[in-house]
Design an enzyme around this catalytic site. Structure first.
Site, mmCIF file in Angstrom:
data_model
loop_
_atom_site.group_PDB
_atom_site.id
_atom_site.type_symbol
_atom_site.label_atom_id
_atom_site.label_comp_id
_atom_site.label_asym_id
_atom_site.label_seq_id
_atom_site.Cartn_x
_atom_site.Cartn_y
_atom_site.Cartn_z
ATOM 1 N N SER A 80 0.862 -1.189 0.000
ATOM 2 C CA SER A 80 0.000 0.000 0.000
ATOM 3 C C SER A 80 0.896 1.235 0.000
ATOM 4 O O SER A 80 2.113 1.111 -0.051
ATOM 5 C CB SER A 80 -0.963 -0.036 1.170
ATOM 6 O OG SER A 80 -0.246 -0.163 2.358
ATOM 7 N N LYS A 114 -4.271 8.646 -9.361
ATOM 8 C CA LYS A 114 -4.563 7.495 -8.506
ATOM 9 C C LYS A 114 -6.022 7.116 -8.730
ATOM 10 O O LYS A 114 -6.934 7.824 -8.318
ATOM 11 C CB LYS A 114 -4.298 7.841 -7.033
ATOM 12 C CG LYS A 114 -4.454 6.656 -6.103
ATOM 13 C CD LYS A 114 -3.938 6.991 -4.705
ATOM 14 C CE LYS A 114 -3.916 5.778 -3.788
ATOM 15 N NZ LYS A 114 -5.249 5.227 -3.531
#
Ligand code: IVH
Length: 675
Positions: A80, A114
């Site tokens: 992550s 993103k």
């Protein structure tokens, strides 16, 4: 040719055209031609089931349902990202990278949107997709290969040479906003469950045990990196990896950029945020990565987060707030829409205090009560919406939402017609001022009569002052009336009058659209104009004649017949024409008078004697289709000064190009006069 060879050829062709359409967004053949190839493939495979391969495009329709999803352990963990929300924090991160890499070493930074979707890892062996898995907890995910195979932007087989023998490509599967809106419109019409947001839509679609259901969902994918690759290939940077992936057939984001310094990154963050609403998909920020893979290696990973990447987060597009009240707004066609009044909340970069609740069925489905805490979504260019009620937060004094019996504006009865969901004020334009105002706003709007300067506020003032009740009144406005309004000077008044005058000369398509016939949008209006050529034959057309027009079904046809059957509408149209509204009459519709039937034309650059709209209207009137991009299928390009990439493309593909003068001659040859 034997069956096997033809099958291989068909698969290669379909892969190629699929890639042109879904990855490059630049098709070379028409949909019908693609369908014909696909049908041939399906027929051959049905006759020879033993020759079906896992990478055949036929497998995209979805195989047999699964019992469950198999667990997959990732060969390399799916990490992550560290997050930041300020430029200062971003600069801190870069400083930390510098400390580890050395002060004088240049650091290139790769930036990309993103995507707010679902992360997946795709394994390719010998260039064939063999496994697709979700991220799961980063170490173990779920095998969703059967579902991912149905997504057309995911290559089933990689085209080019030089593909590593085994590799894992990572990226984000998402649902484009337009597809999400379409899905929800349909759900609201059918009374089925709407999706909360595109991310949930994508996640839910991938979680279907029946891949055939996934195949029906409009999903696509952007690849953003490599998980791992077997030997041989040694790219130097993330940018180089992305170029290779693109070359092998993966869909990558065209908005990715690399910068040498932080200034470029900061400008990129601002620019992308400014364009956020126009991207067509949800993003929650920007991912910034150290570009050089050797530097990434040096920086390494801490607690499941790489030190070489960071996510810069944009303001959230969803927020919770309290529903203070529900009011009912009356639209142009009398539709009564429940509007949520909210405790102001910052969402999607602005403060929102109103949101739509769509219709009464939606209220029932969401089970919204006044006083509830609700989730509000504001993304893309759609108006803010209430998407769900936050469970467990209903106060004791919460009240149900009740549809009023009477129109809050004119007091006429509110009726719910056969179609159920939509409640309408029965007052009509004549009695209901809300409908009148909305109708006038629509009439003057950009895609309709395009009266610049005659905006919503001004129209409301004019209606309130009693100066305008019907669209034809707009064309009788005088300067004195305008300057008597608050905050209207002599000069602005004159500008408005000039814009009104300018709008008299229009196209038939715009005029039809401006009338505001129920469910006749811009595209339908344009089809009607192209088909009938002039208003009189449209007004005379019966149900059957109307249904012969592209995209016109029984409901729209009935709306059109009903509209022109009302003498008040006919009188209003007469008044407009008396007020000087004119359009060019296109070629009439007798058989043989559509000489450009079957042709596709593209207009590019500036036209000087005709507006784009007029040129388009003439072409559609003559039977041609007018497309926005050039492909092998384009019949003719008309290029004016300033033509750029479309002209180049036409030249590369050998599509004939003519200038405006030649175009006008051509039109004249068909008996279309252009003054
Ligand atoms: S790079 C080391 N690039 O964001 C992780 N991730 O927190 C490398 N995501 O769920 C990830 N768009 O799926 C990367 N352009 C992009 C991305 C992206 C969305 C997601 C990713 C993961 C999360 C990372």
């Amino acid at each position: 040719m034997n069956v096997e060879a033809r099958l291989a050829e068909l698969r290669a062709l379909i892969h190629h055209h699929n890639h042109r359409y879904h990855v490059l967004d630049d098709p070379e053949i028409a949909d019908v031609e693609y369908d014909a190839l696909f049908d041939e493939l399906l027929a051959l495979e049905a006759d020879h089931p033993e020759l079906v391969t896992s990478d055949s495009p036929s497998q995209r329709v979805g195989g047999a349902p699964l019992d469950g999803f198999r667990a997959v352990s990732h060969e390399r963990p799916m990490l992550s990202l560290e997050k930041c929300t300020t430029v200062e924090a971003l600069e801190e991160w870069l400083k930390r990278c510098r400390n580890r890499l050395g002060d004088d070493v240049p650091i290139a930074l790769a930036c990309e949107p993103k995507i707010d979707g679902v992360a997946v890892a795709l394994v390719y062996e010998d260039g064939v997709l063999t496994q697709a898995a979700t991220r799961g907890d980063g170490t173990t995910g779920e095998d969703i290969t059967a579902n991912v195979r149905t997504i057309k932007a995911v290559p089933l087989r990689l085209a080019a040479d030089g593909v590593p023998q085994r590799m894992e490509v990572r990226g984000e599967i998402y649902m484009p906003l337009a597809a999400f809106e379409r899905f929800n419109d349909q759900a609201r019409r059918n009374g089925t469950k709407a999706l909360i947001n595109p991310r949930n839509g994508a996640a839910g679609s991938l979680r279907q045990l029946d891949p055939k259901l996934t195949a029906q969902r409009p999903l696509t994918m952007f690849c953003y990196g490599l998980g791992w690759a077997d030997g041989g290939w040694a790219p130097a940077s993330h940018t180089e990896v992305m170029e290779a992936l693109r070359g092998w057939g993966f869909r990558t984001n065209a908005d990715a950029r690399a910068f040498e310094g932080i200034e470029g990154v900061e400008a990129y963050l601002d620019d992308l945020l400014a364009r956020r609403d126009t991207l067509g998909y949800d993003i929650d920020g920007v991912v910034i990565k150290v570009d050089a893979l050797a530097q990434q290696e040096t920086l390494g990973t801490v607690t499941r987060k790489p030190r070489w990447a960071i996510a810069f987060k944009y303001p959230a597009e969803e927020a919770t707030t309290r529903l203070l009240d529900v009011e009912f707004q009356v639209g142009r066609t009398g539709a009564v829409t429940p509007v949520a009044r909210l405790e102001p909340v910052f969402v999607g970069g602005v403060t929102v205090s109103n949101a739509t609740l769509h219709n009464m069925d939606e209220i029932t489905r969401l089970d919204v009560h006044i006083g509830d805490t609700v989730m509000v979504r504001r993304a893309g260019d759609v108006i803010p919406q209430v998407v769900k009620v936050v469970a467990g937060k209903r106060p004791r004094d919460a009240r149900p939402v009740v549809l009023p019996d009477r129109c809050p504006v004119c007091g006429s009865e509110i009726v719910r017609a056969g179609d159920g969901a939509v409640a309408r004020c029965s007052g009509g334009v004549l009695r209901c001022e809300a409908q009148r105002k909305e109708g006038l706003k629509h009439f003057a709007s950009r895609l309709a009569m395009d009266i610049e300067g005659l905006g919503d506020k001004l129209l409301e003032q004019l209606v309130d002052a009693g100066a305008v009740t019907d669209p034809s009144d707009i064309y009788r406005l005088e300067l004195d009336t305008l300057v008597a309004l608050p905050r209207m000077g002599q000069k602005s008044g004159e500008n408005v009058l000039a814009a009104i005058d300018h709008s008299r000369r229009t196209t038939l398509a715009r005029f039809i659209y401006a009338l505001g016939i129920r469910e006749v949008g811009e595209a339908t209006a344009s089809n009607l104009a192209g088909h009938f050529g002039d208003l009189a034959p449209l007004m005379r057309a019966d149900q059957e004649a109307l249904e012969a027009v592209d995209d016109v079904g029984p409901v729209v046809a009935r709306n059109i017949v009903d509209y022109f059957a009302d003498p008040l509408h006919v009188e209003m149209i007469e008044r407009l024409i008396q007020a000087g509204i004119v359009w060019d009459v296109a070629a009439p519709l007798e058989a043989g008078s559509r000489p450009l039937e079957g042709e596709t034309w593209v207009l590019t650059g500036t036209l000087e004697r005709l507006t784009r709209d007029q040129a388009k209207a003439h072409l559609t009137g003559l039977g041609a289709k007018v497309a926005g991009s050039v492909s092998k299928k384009t019949t003719q390009v008309v290029a004016g000064p300033g033509a750029g990439s479309k002209l180049e493309k036409a030249e590369t593909l050998g599509v004939p190009v003519m200038d405006e003068a030649a175009f006008l001659d051509r039109l004249e040859g068909y008996g279309v006069s252009v003054d």
